[in-house]
Scaffold this active site. Structure first.
Site, PDB file in Angstrom:
ATOM      1  N   ASP A 288      -7.774   0.123  -3.114  1.00 38.60           N
ATOM      2  CA  ASP A 288      -8.616   1.255  -3.849  1.00 38.60           C
ATOM      3  C   ASP A 288      -7.840   1.802  -5.055  1.00 38.60           C
ATOM      4  OD1 ASP A 288      -8.856   3.117  -0.441  1.00 38.60           O
ATOM      5  OD2 ASP A 288     -10.185   1.317  -1.468  1.00 38.60           O
TER       6      ASP A 288
ATOM      7  N   ARG B 220      -1.322   8.020  -4.101  1.00 37.26           N
ATOM      8  CA  ARG B 220      -2.359   6.931  -3.505  1.00 37.26           C
ATOM      9  C   ARG B 220      -3.545   7.499  -3.215  1.00 37.26           C
ATOM     10  NH1 ARG B 220       0.280   4.570   1.831  1.00 37.26           N
ATOM     11  NH2 ARG B 220      -1.026   6.191   2.757  1.00 37.26           N
ATOM     12  N   ASP B 221      -4.670   6.970  -3.297  1.00 40.67           N
ATOM     13  CA  ASP B 221      -6.184   7.169  -2.824  1.00 40.67           C
ATOM     14  C   ASP B 221      -6.522   8.322  -3.350  1.00 40.67           C
ATOM     15  OD1 ASP B 221      -7.647   8.163   0.239  1.00 40.67           O
ATOM     16  OD2 ASP B 221      -8.278   6.728  -1.231  1.00 40.67           O
TER      17      ASP B 221
ATOM     18  N   SER C 199      -6.213   9.227   2.792  1.00 43.51           N
ATOM     19  CA  SER C 199      -4.884   8.169   2.941  1.00 43.51           C
ATOM     20  C   SER C 199      -3.933   8.536   1.908  1.00 43.51           C
ATOM     21  CB  SER C 199      -5.356   6.800   2.627  1.00 43.51           C
ATOM     22  OG  SER C 199      -6.265   6.282   3.660  1.00 43.51           O
TER      23      SER C 199
ATOM     24  N   TYR D  25       0.964  -1.239   0.069  1.00 43.36           N
ATOM     25  CA  TYR D  25      -0.009   0.108   0.160  1.00 43.36           C
ATOM     26  C   TYR D  25       0.760   1.281   0.234  1.00 43.36           C
ATOM     27  CZ  TYR D  25      -4.195   3.063   1.334  1.00 43.36           C
ATOM     28  OH  TYR D  25      -4.931   3.885   1.382  1.00 43.36           O
TER      29      TYR D  25
ATOM     30  N   ASP E 201      -9.525   5.535   9.684  1.00 46.60           N
ATOM     31  CA  ASP E 201      -9.689   5.660   8.204  1.00 46.60           C
ATOM     32  C   ASP E 201      -9.077   7.038   7.713  1.00 46.60           C
ATOM     33  OD1 ASP E 201     -10.656   3.047   7.592  1.00 46.60           O
ATOM     34  OD2 ASP E 201     -12.401   3.823   8.460  1.00 46.60           O
TER      35      ASP E 201
HETATM   36  O1  LIG Z   1     -27.984   3.336  -8.853  1.00 38.46           O
HETATM   37  N1  LIG Z   1     -27.246   2.843  -9.667  1.00 38.46           N
HETATM   38  O2  LIG Z   1     -27.363   2.367 -10.625  1.00 38.46           O
HETATM   39  C1  LIG Z   1     -25.932   3.440  -9.499  1.00 38.46           C
HETATM   40  C2  LIG Z   1     -24.735   3.310 -10.167  1.00 38.46           C
HETATM   41  C3  LIG Z   1     -23.677   3.677  -9.737  1.00 38.46           C
HETATM   42  C4  LIG Z   1     -23.146   4.611  -8.904  1.00 38.46           C
HETATM   43  O3  LIG Z   1     -22.262   5.078  -8.601  1.00 38.46           O
HETATM   44  C5  LIG Z   1     -21.331   4.470  -7.761  1.00 38.46           C
HETATM   45  O4  LIG Z   1     -21.583   4.632  -6.464  1.00 38.46           O
HETATM   46  C6  LIG Z   1     -20.931   3.994  -5.408  1.00 38.46           C
HETATM   47  C7  LIG Z   1     -21.335   4.435  -4.032  1.00 38.46           C
HETATM   48  O5  LIG Z   1     -22.773   3.898  -3.701  1.00 38.46           O
HETATM   49  C8  LIG Z   1     -19.208   4.439  -5.526  1.00 38.46           C
HETATM   50  O6  LIG Z   1     -18.691   3.764  -4.623  1.00 38.46           O
HETATM   51  C9  LIG Z   1     -17.894   4.326  -3.723  1.00 38.46           C
HETATM   52  O7  LIG Z   1     -16.633   4.698  -4.456  1.00 38.46           O
HETATM   53  C10 LIG Z   1     -15.749   5.528  -3.499  1.00 38.46           C
HETATM   54  C11 LIG Z   1     -14.752   5.839  -4.423  1.00 38.46           C
HETATM   55  O8  LIG Z   1     -15.087   6.777  -5.370  1.00 38.46           O
HETATM   56  C12 LIG Z   1     -15.275   4.475  -2.379  1.00 38.46           C
HETATM   57  O9  LIG Z   1     -14.477   5.422  -1.494  1.00 38.46           O
HETATM   58  C13 LIG Z   1     -13.227   4.724  -1.153  1.00 38.46           C
HETATM   59  O10 LIG Z   1     -13.629   3.813  -0.162  1.00 38.46           O
HETATM   60  C14 LIG Z   1     -12.177   3.229   0.483  1.00 38.46           C
HETATM   61  C15 LIG Z   1     -12.981   2.018   1.333  1.00 38.46           C
HETATM   62  O11 LIG Z   1     -13.957   1.265   0.863  1.00 38.46           O
HETATM   63  C16 LIG Z   1     -11.420   4.098   0.895  1.00 38.46           C
HETATM   64  O12 LIG Z   1     -10.360   3.554   1.734  1.00 38.46           O
HETATM   65  C17 LIG Z   1     -11.000   5.195  -0.136  1.00 38.46           C
HETATM   66  O13 LIG Z   1     -10.291   6.145   0.433  1.00 38.46           O
HETATM   67  C18 LIG Z   1     -12.107   5.793  -0.762  1.00 38.46           C
HETATM   68  O14 LIG Z   1     -11.884   6.531  -1.413  1.00 38.46           O
HETATM   69  C19 LIG Z   1     -16.391   3.951  -1.620  1.00 38.46           C
HETATM   70  O15 LIG Z   1     -16.049   3.010  -0.722  1.00 38.46           O
HETATM   71  C20 LIG Z   1     -17.497   3.364  -2.647  1.00 38.46           C
HETATM   72  O16 LIG Z   1     -18.476   2.914  -1.888  1.00 38.46           O
HETATM   73  C21 LIG Z   1     -18.990   3.904  -6.898  1.00 38.46           C
HETATM   74  O17 LIG Z   1     -17.723   4.842  -7.237  1.00 38.46           O
HETATM   75  C22 LIG Z   1     -19.866   4.746  -7.878  1.00 38.46           C
HETATM   76  O18 LIG Z   1     -19.627   4.339  -9.323  1.00 38.46           O
HETATM   77  C23 LIG Z   1     -24.462   4.561  -8.033  1.00 38.46           C
HETATM   78  C24 LIG Z   1     -25.574   4.258  -8.286  1.00 38.46           C
HETATM   79 MG   LIG Z   2      -8.893   4.368   3.082  1.00 40.59          MG
END
Ligand SMILES: O=[N+]([O-])c1ccc(O[C@@H]2O[C@H](CO)[C@@H](O[C@@H]3O[C@H](CO)[C@@H](O[C@@H]4O[C@H](CO)[C@@H](O)[C@H](O)[C@H]4O)[C@H](O)[C@H]3O)[C@H](O)[C@H]2O)cc1
Ligand SMILES: [Mg+2]
Length: 358
Positions: free
Chosen positions: A136, A89-90, A96, A84, A313
């Site tokens: 990520d 990153r991130d 992060s 990592y 986090d």
């Molecule tokens: O209704 N529909 O049909 C429909 C279709 C598509 C939709 O869009 C989707 O929506 C999702 C959320 O629901 C998004 O998911 C989130 O994306 C974030 C990054 O962009 C993540 O963040 C990371 O999390 C890590 C820890 O897990 C951290 O370590 C890290 O720092 C942090 O950056 C979240 O977890 C993750 O839950 C998707 O991108 C997005 O494409 C939505 C609806």
């Molecule tokens: Mg994180």
């Protein structure tokens, strides 16, 4: 490939090494416990193996120490690590962000970081290393190329991941690439692009030691939800099992026979998030299913604890350089320290709300 076995690394007869780093954190937590009754449960937590995150290059020498220690404990032993330290990153968040910058020789710095890990793995061929590769990172390349920081990082992420897979090919290592979670790449619109990219990365390095993918790293989803969490908004992949059963065949059909690890370290309590995209220090979370190879699907090698429960986090200090607004949301526990730092109150909650209970 030239190596012998490449099956489930958690096959029977293997014990999993307890990270001294985490055991020390839990022992310190006992000294700082808010209640003796709760503290009585902490030693049991310290006995559950999780993954050690190599989030800075300065930690790489300790991998040699851990491997030597593990070798002295048992002939059949597994050391669990997270690779990592990507440059930039991130890329879609702030909490992060790492030590290496693409603009400042970051790709070369990363290669040196990987070389150090590869040397340690090679020095202890009798110890099995299970490595989760870059949480990520590739997931952000699937859904966040509209973020300039991720678009700028795309080629570096791919080059660095390829380098890691090429260098970490010793017969005693098993690699699992991070694959986000059901609430990230599990959305129907994300599944095929994700499968395409993971399969491309896999095929890009012949004779690799990529066993599969790791899901739900540092997230809170159930392996098998009793009922859909409201935040899933009708998405059929309501939990990690449904996500894995959806994406597994899409990978296999593209030449990547992926198996899976699922993080359940903070999944003991459901329905605690205001939105599925919320990921920071979620209040009310509890330690979840204990690590085991007794999984509901042959696709899943093991349930594991990857994000060490109690390590934050991200900071809730709005004046901090790495302050991410996600850590300021209503469902994020405050006050929280920087990512990776010990968050005592959060750890105590994880014990209090653990399901199964301690
Ligand atoms: O209704 N529909 O049909 C429909 C279709 C598509 C939709 O869009 C989707 O929506 C999702 C959320 O629901 C998004 O998911 C989130 O994306 C974030 C990054 O962009 C993540 O963040 C990371 O999390 C890590 C820890 O897990 C951290 O370590 C890290 O720092 C942090 O950056 C979240 O977890 C993750 O839950 C998707 O991108 C997005 O494409 C939505 C609806
Ligand atoms: Mg994180």
């Amino acid at each position: 490939g030239t190596c012998g076995t490449f099956g489930n690394p958690y096959e029977s007869g293997y014990t999993t090494y307890l990270s001294p780093f985490y055991v020390a954190e839990v022992n310190a937590a006992i000294a700082n416990a808010s209640s003796p009754a709760l503290a009585a449960k902490f030693p049991a937590v310290a006995q559950i193996p999780n993954f050690t995150w190599f989030d800075v290059v300065a930690k790489v020498p300790t991998l040699n120490t851990y491997l030597a220690d593990a070798a002295s404990i048992a002939s059949k032993i597994i050391v669990q690590i997270v690779v990592y330290d990507l440059p930039d990153r991130d890329c879609h968040a702030l909490a992060s962000n790492g030590e290496f910058k693409i603009a400042n020789n970051g790709v070369n710095n990363y290669k040196g970081y990987i070389d150090g890990i590869a040397a340690a793995v090679s020095a202890y061929p009798q110890v099995r290393v299970v490595a989760v590769v870059e949480p990520d990172s590739l997931a952000n390349l699937v859904t966040n190329l509209s973020d300039q920081r991720c678009a700028n990082a795309q080629s570096a992420y791919l080059e660095c991941t390829k380098y890691a897979i090429e260098k970490l090919r010793q017969c005693n290592i098993w690699l699992y690439l991070d694959a986000g979670h059901a609430g990230w790449l599990g959305w129907a619109s994300n599944q095929d692009p994700a499968a395409q990219m993971f399969a491309q990365v896999y095929s890009g390095v012949p004779n690799n030691r990529v066993r599969g993918l790791a899901t739900n790293v540092a997230n809170y989803n159930a392996l098998q939800a009793v009922s859909p969490d409201p935040v899933t908004q009708g998405n059929p992949t309501v939990d990690e099992l449904s996500y894995i059963r959806a994406i597994g065949p899409k990978l296999a059909s593209r030449g990547f026979p992926a198996k899976f690890l699922v993080d359940q370290g903070r999944s003991g309590v459901q329905n605690i998030r205001d939105a599925w995209g919320n990921w920071c220090n979620i209040e009310g979370a509890g330690f979840g299913l204990r690590p085991t190879t007794n999984t509901p699907d042959a696709l899943i090698d093991a349930i594991v604890w990857i994000k060490p429960g109690g390590e934050a986090d991200g900071t809730s200090d709005t004046s901090a350089v790495r302050y991410d607004a996600t850590c300021g949301l209503n469902d994020a526990k405050k006050p929280a320290p920087e990512a990776g730092q010990w968050f005592q109150a959060y750890f105590e909650d994880l014990v209090k709300y653990a399901n199964p209970a301690f």
